[in-house]
Scaffold this active site. Structure first.
Site, PDB file in Angstrom:
ATOM      1  N   CYS A   2       2.527  -5.008   6.965  1.00  0.00           N
ATOM      2  CA  CYS A   2       2.267  -4.789   5.544  1.00  0.00           C
ATOM      3  C   CYS A   2       3.453  -4.084   4.897  1.00  0.00           C
ATOM      4  CB  CYS A   2       0.984  -3.987   5.353  1.00  0.00           C
ATOM      5  SG  CYS A   2      -0.508  -4.940   5.675  1.00  0.00           S
ATOM      6  N   HIS A  18       0.822  -1.205   0.000  1.00  0.00           N
ATOM      7  CA  HIS A  18       0.000   0.000   0.000  1.00  0.00           C
ATOM      8  C   HIS A  18       0.859   1.260   0.000  1.00  0.00           C
ATOM      9  CE1 HIS A  18       0.604   1.070   4.308  1.00  0.00           C
ATOM     10  NE2 HIS A  18       0.639  -0.238   4.518  1.00  0.00           N
TER      11      HIS A  18
END
Length: 524
Positions: A435, A416
């Site tokens: 992440c 992301h």
């Protein structure tokens, strides 16, 4: 050359030709093979299909033994535990065998050894999950019956050569291993640099130590100059690039720490790299994303060539934040994503802030819907009793930025964007909750959309400008492989090394040593 079988064994083998497929077991050797093979279904099926005729003795056996034993002799070249296979003992067994029962047992033992070696050299000595629970790669497992059948029916030398990974990355690491072993045998890279830091223009013994070490590493031509001149600065910069350090040309503490790493430690990294390549010995998708956690870098690979790359930030080095290693398929991206705050983050990081009246940028939701912050007495709740979920609406300060790239998995890991840009400038970028934050997320999005639209940037921007969350499917899913490669060699032959941010390499090399892998004696 192989030792000759005893005259009794040779005479027996000359008379024990392979019977027709439907023939009954008529020879003592066939009976012995059948009995020895019965404990392993794959091996039993193989011998049943050939009416229990041997492959390691009799007609055609000399080439098979030569091919296999030659591979065992070279096992150490691949960073394998050579003692596990012990070719010398096998040769002694062939020289000593006399009776049909012994021949049958040896025949089946050879097949077991072949299959064990095929597993080790093709798919890894270790089970990665046994080494570290965050290495959750699905290692491909070979079809043992197909492997031994191909060996028995084809050219044995070709079959043995095909057991090891055929990827260019593996081949280049083999060459680097040989280079480092030769350097280690010749005394390594010489004395380490004793100075804490050196800059261009410096003079003295520390500069001489730095120059001599870089000469032996291959970064600098031989010279007797004692000044940190332009040539030395250029050599330091090249070293920094190959080791993931800011290429400022100055030999600061981080650069000198990398320069002072012993050649044997780099050799250990290469041996770990070979094992990791074996874990990934499978066909990869024509287009895939490779995220190297050790390097903190991501690549898009199309038909074997890198077509896009970007710096990334990965999980911090704590037990609950380390990014796992696994493979999956990217199916879609979400533009203007909402951040659904994971419960672990909500109760550990945001509940204390909510009690103080902070975290107003987050929406609070109950099962009935959104709840006003001011309507809740957050001091009533603990981490275990907190009944709400937290969300952050799309926007410039959203923690996921403008886009996230989804490959749904049970660890809830994805790539992301992020509004926090400063961490991308660090040499080591392990700071996230797990992440992968992408430095060039929009360029990555355009690149992934290019195969399905003639105007990827315009299409993406049009959705982005709405400010509304929107899922965009990839017409062709893209493979995603999160790996941890601290040593690799580029197609141009430059060896690259990185640190071990999660300590996984250390655990892998310890496990390889415990399995019998031998490395060179330590030098500086």
């Amino acid at each position: 050359m192989f030792p000759r079988l005893s005259s009794l064994a040779l005479a027996a083998l000359m008379s024990w030709g392979a019977p027709a497929m439907s023939a009954p077991l008529v020879t003592p050797l066939q009976q012995a093979v059948a009995q020895a093979a019965s404990a392993d279904e794959d091996i039993a099926a193989f011998y049943r299909a050939r009416a229990f005729a041997p492959i390691w003795m009799g007609e055609g056996a000399a080439d098979r033994r030569a091919a296999f034993l030659g591979a065992l002799d070279r096992a150490r070249e691949h960073g394998l535990p050579a003692g596990r296979y012990d070719a010398a003992t096998i040769r002694a067994e062939f020289a000593a065998v006399r009776d049909p029962a012994g021949l049958g047992a040896l025949e089946v033992a050879m097949t077991r050894r072949f299959l064990s070696f095929a597993q080790d050299i093709g798919f890894g000595v270790l089970n990665p999950r046994d080494v570290d629970r965050t290495i959750v790669l699905e290692v491909p497992r070979p079809e043992r019956l197909a492997q031994i059948t191909a060996f028995a029916e084809g050219d044995p030398f070709d079959a043995v050569q095909a057991l090891a990974p055929s990827s260019p990355a593996y081949t280049r690491l083999l060459r680097e291993k040989l280079r480092l072993e030769e350097l280690a045998a010749a005394g390594g890279w010489g004395a380490p640099v004793s100075s804490p830091a050196l800059k261009p223009g410096a003079e003295g013994a520390g500069v001489v130590e730095l120059r001599n070490r870089l000469i032996r590493m291959g970064y600098l031509r031989r010279s007797v100059a004692a000044t940190y001149d332009a040539d030395l600065e250029s050599a330091v910069r090249a070293f920094q690039i190959d080791h993931g350090l800011s290429p400022d040309g100055e030999a600061g503490p981080a650069t000198l720490a990398a320069i002072n790493v012993p050649v044997e430690d780099r050799l250990a990294q290469v041996v770990v790299g070979l094992e990791r390549q074996r874990w990934m010995n499978k066909p990869l998708e024509p287009r895939h994303v490779l995220v190297n956690l050790a390097e903190q870098h991501a690549y898009v690979v199309d038909d074997g060539k890198v077509t896009f790359d970007t710096v990334v930030v990965v999980g911090a080095d704590t037990p609950d934040r380390r990014t796992p290693e696994f493979s999956h398929m990217m199916t879609h991206m979400v533009i203007n994503p909402t951040w659904n705050v994971p419960r672990s983050i909500a109760v550990k990081e945001y509940l204390p802030a909510l009690r103080r009246g902070g975290a107003r940028h987050l929406q609070v939701h109950s099962r009935s819907g959104r709840v006003n912050h001011d309507a809740i007495d957050f001091s009533r709740y603990t981490a275990s009793t907190f009944p709400f979920s937290l969300k952050q609406a799309p926007g410039p300060q959203n923690a996921l930025g403008r886009v996230k790239f989804m490959f749904p998995n049970r660890w809830n890991i994805y790539l992301h964007d992020t509004p926090s840009r400063s961490l991308f400038e660090r040499d080591v970028r392990a700071f996230s909750h797990g992440c992968v934050r992408v430095e060039r997320p929009l360029d990555l999005a355009y690149h992934l959309l290019t195969p399905q639209t003639a105007t990827p940037e315009a299409d993406f921007t049009r959705i982005l400008n709405t400010g509304q969350e929107r899922r965009v499917n990839l017409d062709t899913p893209v493979g995603v492989h999160l790996v941890y490669w601290s040593a690799w060699v580029t197609p141009t032959g430059r060896a690259n090394y990185r640190g071990d941010p999660y300590g996984r390499d250390a655990r892998v090399i310890d496990a390889l040593r415990a399995a019998g892998v031998e490395l060179a004696a330590t030098r500086s």
